[in-house]
Scaffold this motif. Structure first.
Motif, PDB file in Angstrom:
ATOM      1  N   GLN A 255       0.848  -1.189   0.000  1.00  0.00           N
ATOM      2  CA  GLN A 255       0.000   0.000   0.000  1.00  0.00           C
ATOM      3  C   GLN A 255       0.884   1.240   0.000  1.00  0.00           C
ATOM      4  O   GLN A 255       1.973   1.241   0.562  1.00  0.00           O
ATOM      5  CB  GLN A 255      -0.922   0.019   1.220  1.00  0.00           C
ATOM      6  N   LYS A 256       0.418   2.276  -0.640  1.00  0.00           N
ATOM      7  CA  LYS A 256       1.178   3.509  -0.743  1.00  0.00           C
ATOM      8  C   LYS A 256       0.752   4.465   0.366  1.00  0.00           C
ATOM      9  O   LYS A 256      -0.438   4.683   0.601  1.00  0.00           O
ATOM     10  CB  LYS A 256       0.940   4.152  -2.109  1.00  0.00           C
ATOM     11  N   TYR A 257       1.724   5.020   1.078  1.00  0.00           N
ATOM     12  CA  TYR A 257       1.450   6.012   2.120  1.00  0.00           C
ATOM     13  C   TYR A 257       2.532   7.079   2.049  1.00  0.00           C
ATOM     14  O   TYR A 257       3.703   6.819   2.358  1.00  0.00           O
ATOM     15  CB  TYR A 257       1.428   5.350   3.502  1.00  0.00           C
ATOM     16  N   LYS A 258       2.154   8.271   1.592  1.00  0.00           N
ATOM     17  CA  LYS A 258       3.105   9.370   1.410  1.00  0.00           C
ATOM     18  C   LYS A 258       4.279   8.900   0.567  1.00  0.00           C
ATOM     19  O   LYS A 258       4.106   8.404  -0.533  1.00  0.00           O
ATOM     20  CB  LYS A 258       3.537   9.923   2.779  1.00  0.00           C
TER      21      LYS A 258
ATOM     22  N   LYS B 274       0.100   0.984  12.200  1.00  0.00           N
ATOM     23  CA  LYS B 274      -0.393   2.156  11.478  1.00  0.00           C
ATOM     24  C   LYS B 274       0.749   2.754  10.664  1.00  0.00           C
ATOM     25  O   LYS B 274       1.864   2.920  11.186  1.00  0.00           O
ATOM     26  CB  LYS B 274      -0.912   3.197  12.465  1.00  0.00           C
ATOM     27  N   PRO B 275       0.513   3.096   9.422  1.00  0.00           N
ATOM     28  CA  PRO B 275       1.591   3.688   8.596  1.00  0.00           C
ATOM     29  C   PRO B 275       2.160   4.974   9.186  1.00  0.00           C
ATOM     30  O   PRO B 275       3.314   5.319   8.930  1.00  0.00           O
ATOM     31  CB  PRO B 275       0.898   3.955   7.259  1.00  0.00           C
ATOM     32  N   SER B 276       1.372   5.661  10.009  1.00  0.00           N
ATOM     33  CA  SER B 276       1.829   6.956  10.544  1.00  0.00           C
ATOM     34  C   SER B 276       3.023   6.833  11.472  1.00  0.00           C
ATOM     35  O   SER B 276       3.700   7.834  11.735  1.00  0.00           O
ATOM     36  CB  SER B 276       0.680   7.640  11.289  1.00  0.00           C
TER      37      SER B 276
ATOM     38  N   ASP C 152       6.263   8.231  10.008  1.00  0.00           N
ATOM     39  CA  ASP C 152       6.433   9.659   9.713  1.00  0.00           C
ATOM     40  C   ASP C 152       7.599  10.257  10.481  1.00  0.00           C
ATOM     41  O   ASP C 152       8.417  11.009   9.929  1.00  0.00           O
ATOM     42  CB  ASP C 152       5.147  10.418  10.041  1.00  0.00           C
TER      43      ASP C 152
END
Length: 769
Positions: A279-282, A294-296, A299
């Motif tokens: 999955q793409k996240y930023k 969680k992808p966050s 960050d």
């Protein structure tokens, strides 16, 4: 007086005779042609070195000499003594074999010395420091029968210094970056030639280039040429990039794609095949089919950005932050060229999750200098990924009991049970945007807990606490703990008639029965460089500031006058300022010994809504981690004598001010056994006179009210914990009459009554400081 002097002289003579006998015993097992190696002595000739330089050079070069002679104290080879005492034990004799292998060491013989090798080492080390004309010779020393050593005579000559350091410049980007790095070089004109410093500069140049995108460059691609023929005791240095440097290393690279495998298994050799389900996240492409995280969380952890130039600092920072999240057992990273024409790199992060849930049960036995013996049971459950964002949620339940079978507190047992919960987020939860470039992710922590404590036959205390704050580390050495709100509420209960009767008219004891409410910010700063194992001198400092009810008291117009005392939820709140400081210095005296000193001081000032500091926020001294010659919490304040109350139990003594100093010599004896000699001093005081604690007010005569104790101890270092046994006795008692406070003349180790009244035994886990 003359009798005491004669005893002292006789004792010294006895020690000398004792050491002499055992010193001879250490060599009597040697063969006719065998000599015990007494070590190397370095002698520096010539006037090119200052006295200080000779001393530091002697210390450095002596550490390189091999073999190392048998350890000795005043000529007594203790380990060799035990080796000889064990003899040649048979395999079945485990005790003697243990004595030989663990407590002893075999003799280091003169024949084991390779003089030519040592001479070459001395010459090489000095040449690396710029003494190109050094001359080293040697001869034999015979300090005594059956002992031989080596004396190395060193003539270093003049040290060569740098005349010029230059670099062949051209128009390439790499050379332009190297030219910029040259501005900050430590290889300046006039400085001494030092090969180690040259190697460090090559590494610094390499790091500089790595931070400019040169991922494939290496320090080995740099060459520093040395010309020692340019002048009298001078050298020219010239930096150049080697001709055989690969073309790959000469170009800067940018980051293309960033792939994160959040559930990677080390045995999986085809992890990249899972990219089809990513999955793409930023800027990140994340493979996490089970949705564990969680992808966050990436960050703040990963500082490399797509399209930006590769930077080693950001690379290392990302790895450190991923580790500091605490949810991954293994963190693996690699880079691959994605576009060789445009010099782009793909970054891959392979993360192996740790088991998030853990349950730990601990059963502890304890004993302290107040003659309390007891046990404590702790049960802790934690989840390191509670909301799938690397949050740590923990619940701790504990219960314990302390029993006293002797002394004045016999029967006044202490029981306690408690529960504490905490939740920690790997970020700063704040209306303000707070950024950190530290390798450690800042954290937000909330806690909530309660405890019930009962002191049988006296009273019980119920306490509740809650806090919200932030923890962050600037570096491996500096740490901050800021609690925006730290609330503590203490409520007494089950007060017995006996305690009420005894406490009546005694303000210090009556305060224990008051409800206490403290709230406000607290801040703690910690600095320590004790992790630097090869540093001779290290320090530890911990300072704190505790503020309670300050703004609230100001807004409500609080005053200590009872008619104007303000309350919250029906409880008068405490208003005070308290600060505490703990400074420790660790000095290595050798490979197995060190001298540790400590200064611990603090003061609390009540004002506004409070006439005095709350009981739970005052200072105490005495016990296994303080002044070990006195029972816990039985010293002070000042010259106050706690025995004048003639109570059936010993009340805790507390004060508004603390000054404590400790000095401890530590030495490894053998195997896991370490010994210590120590001296402790200090006391507590009140800032104002308290009617039932006469002599407790701080004054200019405070140094004459110090309690002083000394002692010795054994520590068993079992790697994961240290078990400590300390015996201590008083040297100075602050509550004696002014002329009788020093009690050194009263020491009688052979007197059983003196030992019972004065010799304190402390059993503890861990070092006292």
């Amino acid at each position: 007086m003359r009798l005491k002097q004669n005893k002292l002289y006789n004792g010294l003579i006895g020690c000398v005779v004792f050491l002499s006998l055992f010193s001879c015993n250490s060599t009597r097992h040697l063969g006719d042609d065998e000599y015990l190696y007494s070590g190397a002595k370095l002698v520096f000739e010539g006037d090119s070195l200052s006295k200080a330089k000779k001393s530091s050079m002697n210390e450095e070069l002596s550490s390189l000499m091999r073999p190392v002679p048998n350890a000795s104290i005043f000529g007594f080879h203790s380990k060799l003594f035990f080796y000889n005492l064990a003899g040649d034990p048979e395999k079945s004799n485990k005790l003697r074999r243990w004595m030989r292998d663990k407590m002893g060491e075999p003799p280091v013989l003169f024949d084991q010395v390779d003089v030519d090798k040592n001479t070459a080492i001395l010459s090489n080390r000095l040449e690396n420091q710029g003494y190109f004309n050094v001359n080293v010779s040697h001869d034999t020393l015979i300090p005594g029968d059956k002992k031989k050593g080596i004396r190395y005579t060193i003539k270093p000559g003049d040290q060569y210094r740098i005349r010029e350091f230059n670099f062949a410049k051209d128009s390439t980007d790499l050379n332009k970056n190297l030219s910029k790095a040259m501005r900050f070089t430590r290889l300046k004109k006039g400085r001494a030639y030092d090969l180690d410093q040259i190697k460090e500069e090559r590494t610094r140049f390499d790091n500089y280039l790595k931070n400019k995108g040169y991922y494939f460059f290496s320090a080995d691609n740099l060459l520093v040429q040395v010309d020692s023929t340019v002048g009298k005791h001078e050298v020219d240095l010239r930096l150049k990039v080697k001709d055989n440097t690969p073309k790959l290393a000469l170009e800067p690279y940018t980051i293309d794609n960033i792939y994160i495998f959040s559930d990677y298994v080390l045995s999986d050799g085809n992890a990249k095949e899972a990219l089809v389900s990513a999955q793409k996240y930023k800027d990140f492409t994340i493979v996490d089919p089970k949705g564990k995280f969680k992808p966050s969380i990436y960050d703040k952890a990963i500082h490399l950005k797509s399209g930006e130039t590769y930077n080693r600092n950001d690379h290392n920072l990302s790895l450190n932050r991923l580790v500091s999240l605490g949810v991954f057992k293994f963190v693996k990273n690699q880079f691959e060229i994605s576009d060789s024409l445009n010099h782009k790199l793909d970054a891959y992060y392979f993360l192996t999750p740790d088991n998030p849930k853990a349950l730990r049960l601990e059963l502890l036995g304890k004993m302290n200098s107040a003659s309390y013996n007891g046990a404590e049971l702790n049960l802790n459950w934690s989840n390191k990924n509670f909301f799938k964002g690397a949050e740590v949620f923990s619940v701790s339940a504990y219960g314990g009991a302390d029993f006293q079978m002797s002394s004045a507190n016999n029967g006044y047992n202490v029981y306690k049970v408690g529960l504490e919960t905490s939740l920690t987020w790997p970020k700063i939860i704040s209306p303000f945007n707070i950024e950190s470039t530290s390798a450690y992710i800042p954290k937000t922590r909330a806690t909530l807990g309660g405890e019930y404590l009962e002191r049988s036959q006296l009273y019980s205390l119920q306490s509740f606490k809650a806090s919200w704050g932030y923890l962050w580390k600037e570096s491996a050495f500096r740490e901050h703990d800021l609690k925006i709100l730290d609330i503590n509420y203490v409520k007494p209960g089950n007060v017995t008639d006996y305690y009420k009767e005894y406490a009546a008219g005694n303000p210090s004891l009556e305060r224990v029965l008051d409800k206490q409410l403290t709230f406000g910010p607290t801040y703690t700063y910690t600095y320590t460089n004790t992790s630097k194992r090869f540093k001779k001198s290290t320090i530890y400092y911990r300072g704190s500031l505790d503020l309670s009810g300050n703004i609230t008291g100001l807004l409500m117009g609080a005053n200590a006058d009872k008619d104007k005392e303000k309350s919250i939820i029906g409880v008068p709140f405490s208003q005070y300022v308290k600060t505490e400081h703990d400074f420790r210095h660790y000095l290595k005296l050798g490979k197995t010994s060190q001298l540790v000193s400590r200064i611990h001081a603090g003061v609390g000032v009540a004002y506004g809504n409070s006439q005095q500091m709350p009981y739970t926020k005052q200072f105490y001294v005495g016990g296994s981690n303080s002044i070990r010659a006195f029972r816990a919490r039985t010293i002070g304040p000042g010259s106050f004598d706690p025995s004048i109350n003639n109570a059936k139990f010993i009340p805790d003594q507390s004060g508004d001010m603390l000054i404590e100093m400790n000095l401890e010599y530590r030495k490894k004896l053998f195997s896991i056994v370490h010994g210590a000699l120590f001296v402790d001093a200090g006391n507590i005081w009140n800032l104002n006179e308290v009617s039932d604690r006469p002599g407790g007010k701080f004054s200019g005569d405070f140094m004459n009210e110090f309690a002083v104790g000394a002692g010795a101890g054994l520590r068993f270092d079992i790697t994961f914990l240290v078990v400590r046994f300390d015996f201590a006795f008083p040297l100075r008692v602050p509550y004696n009459q002014p002329g009788d406070r020093w009690v050194v003349d009263d020491i009688k180790f052979g007197d059983s009554k003196w030992r019972k009244d004065n010799l304190m035994f402390n059993f503890a886990i861990g070092y006292p400081f």
